[in-house]
Design a protein around this motif. Structure first.
Motif, PDB file in Angstrom:
ATOM      1  N   ILE A 152       0.836  -1.205   0.000  1.00 20.77           N
ATOM      2  CA  ILE A 152       0.000   0.000   0.000  1.00 20.77           C
ATOM      3  C   ILE A 152       0.872   1.257   0.000  1.00 20.77           C
ATOM      4  O   ILE A 152       0.609   2.218  -0.738  1.00 20.77           O
ATOM      5  CB  ILE A 152      -0.946  -0.003   1.220  1.00 20.77           C
ATOM      6  CG1 ILE A 152      -1.970  -1.141   1.088  1.00 20.77           C
ATOM      7  CG2 ILE A 152      -1.669   1.342   1.341  1.00 20.77           C
ATOM      8  CD1 ILE A 152      -2.832  -1.338   2.322  1.00 20.77           C
ATOM      9  N   ILE A 153       1.929   1.251   0.821  1.00 16.91           N
ATOM     10  CA  ILE A 153       2.843   2.401   0.870  1.00 16.91           C
ATOM     11  C   ILE A 153       3.510   2.602  -0.488  1.00 16.91           C
ATOM     12  O   ILE A 153       3.619   3.733  -0.988  1.00 16.91           O
ATOM     13  CB  ILE A 153       3.914   2.197   1.963  1.00 16.91           C
ATOM     14  CG1 ILE A 153       3.268   2.212   3.351  1.00 16.91           C
ATOM     15  CG2 ILE A 153       4.993   3.284   1.867  1.00 16.91           C
ATOM     16  CD1 ILE A 153       4.225   1.846   4.475  1.00 16.91           C
ATOM     17  N   ILE A 179      10.171  17.777 -10.309  1.00 12.31           N
ATOM     18  CA  ILE A 179      11.330  16.936 -10.023  1.00 12.31           C
ATOM     19  C   ILE A 179      11.062  15.913  -8.923  1.00 12.31           C
ATOM     20  O   ILE A 179      11.750  14.883  -8.826  1.00 12.31           O
ATOM     21  CB  ILE A 179      12.544  17.821  -9.628  1.00 12.31           C
ATOM     22  CG1 ILE A 179      13.842  17.000  -9.653  1.00 12.31           C
ATOM     23  CG2 ILE A 179      12.326  18.454  -8.261  1.00 12.31           C
ATOM     24  CD1 ILE A 179      14.221  16.490 -11.006  1.00 12.31           C
ATOM     25  N   LEU A 180      10.028  16.135  -8.109  1.00 11.76           N
ATOM     26  CA  LEU A 180       9.700  15.185  -7.044  1.00 11.76           C
ATOM     27  C   LEU A 180       9.244  13.836  -7.589  1.00 11.76           C
ATOM     28  O   LEU A 180       9.082  12.880  -6.826  1.00 11.76           O
ATOM     29  CB  LEU A 180       8.617  15.772  -6.128  1.00 11.76           C
ATOM     30  CG  LEU A 180       9.071  16.920  -5.216  1.00 11.76           C
ATOM     31  CD1 LEU A 180       7.895  17.469  -4.420  1.00 11.76           C
ATOM     32  CD2 LEU A 180      10.166  16.446  -4.263  1.00 11.76           C
ATOM     33  N   VAL A 181       9.044  13.759  -8.900  1.00 12.47           N
ATOM     34  CA  VAL A 181       8.733  12.477  -9.528  1.00 12.47           C
ATOM     35  C   VAL A 181       9.783  11.433  -9.163  1.00 12.47           C
ATOM     36  O   VAL A 181       9.455  10.246  -8.975  1.00 12.47           O
ATOM     37  CB  VAL A 181       8.646  12.621 -11.071  1.00 12.47           C
ATOM     38  CG1 VAL A 181       9.910  13.204 -11.655  1.00 12.47           C
ATOM     39  CG2 VAL A 181       8.374  11.263 -11.724  1.00 12.47           C
ATOM     40  N   TYR A 182      11.025  11.855  -9.029  1.00 13.54           N
ATOM     41  CA  TYR A 182      12.102  10.888  -8.820  1.00 13.54           C
ATOM     42  C   TYR A 182      12.266  10.414  -7.376  1.00 13.54           C
ATOM     43  O   TYR A 182      12.330   9.199  -7.141  1.00 13.54           O
ATOM     44  CB  TYR A 182      13.401  11.437  -9.404  1.00 13.54           C
ATOM     45  CG  TYR A 182      13.320  11.484 -10.916  1.00 13.54           C
ATOM     46  CD1 TYR A 182      13.164  10.312 -11.648  1.00 13.54           C
ATOM     47  CD2 TYR A 182      13.329  12.686 -11.604  1.00 13.54           C
ATOM     48  CE1 TYR A 182      13.044  10.333 -13.027  1.00 13.54           C
ATOM     49  CE2 TYR A 182      13.211  12.720 -12.991  1.00 13.54           C
ATOM     50  CZ  TYR A 182      13.070  11.536 -13.695  1.00 13.54           C
ATOM     51  OH  TYR A 182      12.939  11.558 -15.061  1.00 13.54           O
ATOM     52  N   PRO A 183      12.334  11.290  -6.379  1.00 11.80           N
ATOM     53  CA  PRO A 183      12.454  10.756  -5.011  1.00 11.80           C
ATOM     54  C   PRO A 183      11.254   9.914  -4.588  1.00 11.80           C
ATOM     55  O   PRO A 183      11.419   8.880  -3.929  1.00 11.80           O
ATOM     56  CB  PRO A 183      12.600  12.014  -4.143  1.00 11.80           C
ATOM     57  CG  PRO A 183      12.144  13.145  -4.990  1.00 11.80           C
ATOM     58  CD  PRO A 183      12.453  12.757  -6.398  1.00 11.80           C
ATOM     59  N   THR A 184      10.044  10.339  -4.977  1.00 15.50           N
ATOM     60  CA  THR A 184       8.864   9.542  -4.626  1.00 15.50           C
ATOM     61  C   THR A 184       8.878   8.210  -5.366  1.00 15.50           C
ATOM     62  O   THR A 184       8.531   7.165  -4.801  1.00 15.50           O
ATOM     63  CB  THR A 184       7.566  10.303  -4.958  1.00 15.50           C
ATOM     64  OG1 THR A 184       7.623  10.768  -6.318  1.00 15.50           O
ATOM     65  CG2 THR A 184       7.373  11.489  -4.033  1.00 15.50           C
ATOM     66  N   GLY A 185       9.310   8.248  -6.613  1.00 14.91           N
ATOM     67  CA  GLY A 185       9.391   7.019  -7.394  1.00 14.91           C
ATOM     68  C   GLY A 185      10.429   6.057  -6.849  1.00 14.91           C
ATOM     69  O   GLY A 185      10.231   4.835  -6.853  1.00 14.91           O
ATOM     70  N   MET A 186      11.527   6.595  -6.357  1.00 17.91           N
ATOM     71  CA  MET A 186      12.588   5.744  -5.816  1.00 17.91           C
ATOM     72  C   MET A 186      12.140   5.041  -4.540  1.00 17.91           C
ATOM     73  O   MET A 186      12.507   3.889  -4.291  1.00 17.91           O
ATOM     74  CB  MET A 186      13.848   6.585  -5.570  1.00 17.91           C
ATOM     75  CG  MET A 186      14.520   7.031  -6.871  1.00 17.91           C
ATOM     76  SD  MET A 186      15.768   8.323  -6.648  1.00 17.91           S
ATOM     77  CE  MET A 186      17.109   7.362  -5.943  1.00 17.91           C
ATOM     78  N   ILE A 187      11.333   5.721  -3.741  1.00 21.76           N
ATOM     79  CA  ILE A 187      10.797   5.078  -2.536  1.00 21.76           C
ATOM     80  C   ILE A 187       9.878   3.926  -2.934  1.00 21.76           C
ATOM     81  O   ILE A 187       9.968   2.815  -2.403  1.00 21.76           O
ATOM     82  CB  ILE A 187      10.025   6.104  -1.672  1.00 21.76           C
ATOM     83  CG1 ILE A 187      10.991   7.143  -1.098  1.00 21.76           C
ATOM     84  CG2 ILE A 187       9.270   5.389  -0.542  1.00 21.76           C
ATOM     85  CD1 ILE A 187      10.304   8.295  -0.381  1.00 21.76           C
ATOM     86  N   SER A 188       8.999   4.197  -3.903  1.00 21.59           N
ATOM     87  CA  SER A 188       8.060   3.172  -4.362  1.00 21.59           C
ATOM     88  C   SER A 188       8.787   1.970  -4.948  1.00 21.59           C
ATOM     89  O   SER A 188       8.499   0.817  -4.594  1.00 21.59           O
ATOM     90  CB  SER A 188       7.114   3.770  -5.412  1.00 21.59           C
ATOM     91  OG  SER A 188       6.258   2.779  -5.936  1.00 21.59           O
ATOM     92  N   THR A 189       9.729   2.219  -5.837  1.00 23.79           N
ATOM     93  CA  THR A 189      10.417   1.109  -6.500  1.00 23.79           C
ATOM     94  C   THR A 189      11.281   0.308  -5.529  1.00 23.79           C
ATOM     95  O   THR A 189      11.400  -0.914  -5.669  1.00 23.79           O
ATOM     96  CB  THR A 189      11.289   1.617  -7.664  1.00 23.79           C
ATOM     97  OG1 THR A 189      12.175   2.639  -7.193  1.00 23.79           O
ATOM     98  CG2 THR A 189      10.426   2.181  -8.778  1.00 23.79           C
TER      99      THR A 189
END
Length: 210
Positions: free
Chosen positions: A24-25, A42-52
């Motif tokens: 879920i997170i 640019i926040l696309v990347y830090p949030t994406g890195m957490i998800s991946t």
């Protein structure tokens, strides 16, 4: 009501609570990442890195190698994309949204074919050709690899690949038993369409270089 709930979430009955929470997170941060991408943020990347990062752990735990490789690649390309998006092309401007060049289209084809061959080799080595989903995984992995590469380079065509891959992934992940992730891809599809329209509008309103 119970029958409907069981249809969508019954597969989680045997899952560890921690894995469900982590999924879920990961989904939440994945949605945030796509939203920020649509916003050209640019926040696309830090949030994406957490998800991946979370998905890499979960997919490895669940033995889904193809899906895991996609997320390892996402993480790597997020690092590259973060650099490209913040790199200044001159003293004032960072890399802008643009259309892919003929050379980049060629590279897209090369990346697609190379990914198919790579995943085929991995699945063959680990004897993962046990279900029709493996063949679909091979295709979607290649589609997403190209989409992520184009997004890192800030090319509008990335959205087309995301839309195709997301549409296929909705029923695919539901069939695999990951309802939350399936819902994520359903929302991804809408956001990707919205993102394509937003980026296209930006390009249409951008001044043409002299």
């Amino acid at each position: 009501m119970s029958a409907v709930f069981d249809f969508f979430f019954g597969q989680y009955a045997d899952y560890e609570t921690s894995s469900i929470i982590l999924e879920i997170i990961a989904v939440i941060f994945g949605l945030l990442s796509v939203w920020y991408s649509k916003q050209n943020n640019i926040l696309v990347y830090p949030t994406g890195m957490i998800s991946t990062s979370i998905f890499v752990y979960l997919l490895l735990k669940w033995g889904l190698l193809g899906d895991m490789m996609i997320n390892v690649y996402y993480f790597s390309m997020s690092v590259y994309g973060w650099y490209v998006w913040t790199r200044k092309v001159d003293e004032e401007h960072v890399t802008p949204i643009a259309r892919a060049t003929a050379k980049e289209h060629l590279w897209s084809v090369i990346i697609f074919v190379a990914t198919v061959l790579f995943v085929f080799g991995v699945y063959t080595y680990f004897e993962k050709w046990t279900s029709w989903t493996a063949y679909v995984d091979t295709f979607t992995t290649a589609v997403f690899f190209v989409g992520m590469w184009l997004m890192a380079k800030r090319k509008i065509e990335n959205w087309i690949y995301w839309i195709v891959g997301d549409i296929i992934s909705v029923p695919l992940y539901f069939y695999k038993g990951f309802t939350f992730t399936s819902f994520q891809y359903l929302i991804f599809t809408g956001l990707a369409i919205y993102g394509f329209v937003a980026w296209k509008k930006y390009l249409n309103n951008s001044p043409v270089p002299a």
